[in-house]
Design a protein around this motif. Structure first.
Motif, short mmCIF file in Angstrom:
data_model
loop_
_atom_site.label_atom_id
_atom_site.label_comp_id
_atom_site.label_asym_id
_atom_site.label_seq_id
_atom_site.Cartn_x
_atom_site.Cartn_y
_atom_site.Cartn_z
N PRO A 107 -0.07 3.31 -35.14
CA PRO A 107 0.99 4.22 -34.80
C PRO A 107 1.57 3.92 -33.39
O PRO A 107 1.00 3.06 -32.55
N GLU A 112 0.20 9.52 -31.54
CA GLU A 112 -0.82 9.33 -32.40
C GLU A 112 -1.04 10.64 -33.22
O GLU A 112 -2.24 11.52 -33.24
N TRP A 113 -0.24 11.02 -34.24
CA TRP A 113 -0.37 12.06 -35.39
C TRP A 113 0.29 11.76 -36.38
O TRP A 113 1.22 10.98 -36.44
N TYR A 141 -4.77 14.07 -36.59
CA TYR A 141 -4.73 13.44 -35.17
C TYR A 141 -5.58 12.09 -35.23
O TYR A 141 -6.64 12.06 -36.24
N PHE A 142 -5.19 11.01 -34.75
CA PHE A 142 -5.66 9.63 -34.99
C PHE A 142 -6.49 9.53 -33.36
O PHE A 142 -6.24 9.91 -32.39
N PHE A 274 -0.62 6.10 -41.95
CA PHE A 274 -1.97 5.86 -41.37
C PHE A 274 -2.76 5.63 -42.50
O PHE A 274 -3.69 4.60 -42.11
N GLY A 291 5.63 4.23 -36.23
CA GLY A 291 4.47 3.38 -35.95
C GLY A 291 5.25 2.11 -35.61
O GLY A 291 6.46 2.15 -35.44
#
Length: 421
Positions: A107, A112-113, A141-142, A274, A291
């Protein structure tokens, strides 16, 4: 031997800007006359950044209206094309094979989602659209390699990040083949085309349209733009050039062998995920995100004839080869759900893999729904005012990330005798 250089950034993106506002132009169609935005030398490590497939139209909020009313003529926003040349500056040529190695990916920092979704039956649908006709969305969420979702509490899993779309530009001859065969399919009566005995709701083929057409460096409104926009292929289908492949294991260490149809190959990529299962059951079933990819390319001269065998009436009817890398999450336990060739009404079908797959997926959904999750997996945690969220106890609350179907969408009865929501 020297340490490798940092990757050269050839396509930057700013997720706060619209696709049309990016410093390096993006595109959302396939056409041989979309000009390259940069040159890349084989063996060079380079970085490409990408917006999510929707270009930021899907938001991190508490509503699925953005997906319910999505205009899919925008799909997919891609970074590129990139002109690939050898060390002498000679570009890849038609008939060559372009080997693309994925060295790194992830990402974009600060973004980062991602999201998964069920599409509205009357606007895209999906494999189980007769069971789940209304739009739904879950936000993820990552945390490094892990993802978690407030809509699916108690779940945290390692992802296997990959690009959904990677391909080369078609030649004009190949583009004409695509448009002719897809136009022929689109003229087929919808009443005669079924999947698992369910009538198709979405278009059988996505034909060229100038609506929301983005052609990179080609300026909108010019005579050139109008010509290209009316014949450029949409990016939703996978084709001989690669394109929308959605292969979940296409991650670090993978190599993609793409046929070259135009000078320079004109490589493009986008639609970052992801993670994803084996296919996208709800059509938006991967965790979609913005990303980056860090890539290296090799030109295999004359590789199409040597390694690819045409399956069709012309030498252009070939398929890419995907060499999967060695990286994937390690799991010690699995549950397997069997599907048989019998539909929900109890009707037997003859070796129908689609019916069997649908049954297996429904069996998995039914099983998970026994543990506090809705069949869409949009359960909400109970939050006590003034206290932090705690414990695994779950409570079903109104669907915050859903849309009403107003009772107008037909639904298949589930095995308990109640209609799917």
């Amino acid at each position: 031997m020297m340490a490798p250089l940092s990757p050269r950034l050839v396509v930057p993106v700013d997720v706060k800007k619209l696709p049309r506002e990016q410093k390096v132009p993006l595109h959302n169609r396939w056409h041989p006359d979309i000009p390259p935005v940069a040159d890349v030398t084989e063996g060079e490590l380079f970085r490409v950044e990408m917006v999510d497939w929707s270009g930021g139209r899907v938001r991190d909020d508490n509503s699925a209206d953005d997906l319910k009313f999505m205009d899919f003529t925008i799909a997919h926003y891609l970074s590129g094309p990139l002109r690939i040349v050898d060390s002498e500056g000679v570009p890849a040529s038609p008939g060559d094979l372009l080997a693309v190695e994925i060295c790194n990916l992830g990402p974009l920092p600060g973004d980062e989602w991602g999201y998964t979704a069920i599409l509205e039956r009357e606007n895209g649908g999906g494999f189980l659209t007769d069971h789940f006709p209304s739009a739904r969305k879950a936000i993820w969420y990552f945390e490094g390699i892990y993802a978690c979702s407030p809509q699916i509490p108690g779940v945290r899993f390692p992802g296997l990040t990959h690009p959904g779309v990677v391909g080369t530009a078609p030649s004009l001859e190949l583009l004409n083949i695509w448009n002719e065969r897809e136009k022929s399919l689109s003229e087929t009566s919808l009443e005669t085309i079924k999947l698992c005995e369910v009538l198709h709701q979405r278009p059988l083929a996505h034909l060229p349209t100038p609506e929301n057409c983005l052609l990179g460096k080609v300026q909108e409104g010019t005579a050139e733009w109008h010509i290209i926009a009316n014949e450029a292929a949409r990016t939703i289908a996978g084709r001989e050039n690669g394109g929308n492949c959605d292969i979940k294991n296409l991650s670090r260490g993978s190599r993609i062998y793409l046929p070259v149809f135009v000078e320079g190959a004109n490589l493009s990529t986008g639609d970052m995920h992801f993670s994803q299962g084996d296919g996208e059951i709800s059509l938006c079933g991967a965790i979609e995100m913005s990303g980056f990819l860090e890539l290296k390319c090799e030109i295999i001269r004359g590789g199409m004839k040597e390694y690819l065998t045409p399956v069709g009436p012309t030498p252009l009817h070939v398929s890419p080869i995907f060499e999967i890398g060695p990286v994937e999450p390690r799991f010690s336990e699995w549950l397997v759900f069997e599907g048989i060739s019998v539909d929900e009404s109890g009707k037997q079908h003859f070796l129908d893999a689609s019916v069997a797959y649908k049954r297996a997926v429904l069996n998995a959904i039914e099983y998970l729904s026994k543990f506090g999750y809705s069949k869409e997996q949009d359960i909400k945690p109970k939050r006590v005012k003034g206290r932090p969220l705690g414990g695994p106890q779950l409570r079903r609350l109104p669907d915050l990330l859903s849309c009403s179907n107003h009772g107008r969408l037909p639904a298949t009865q589930d095995r308990s005798g109640t209609s799917a929501p």
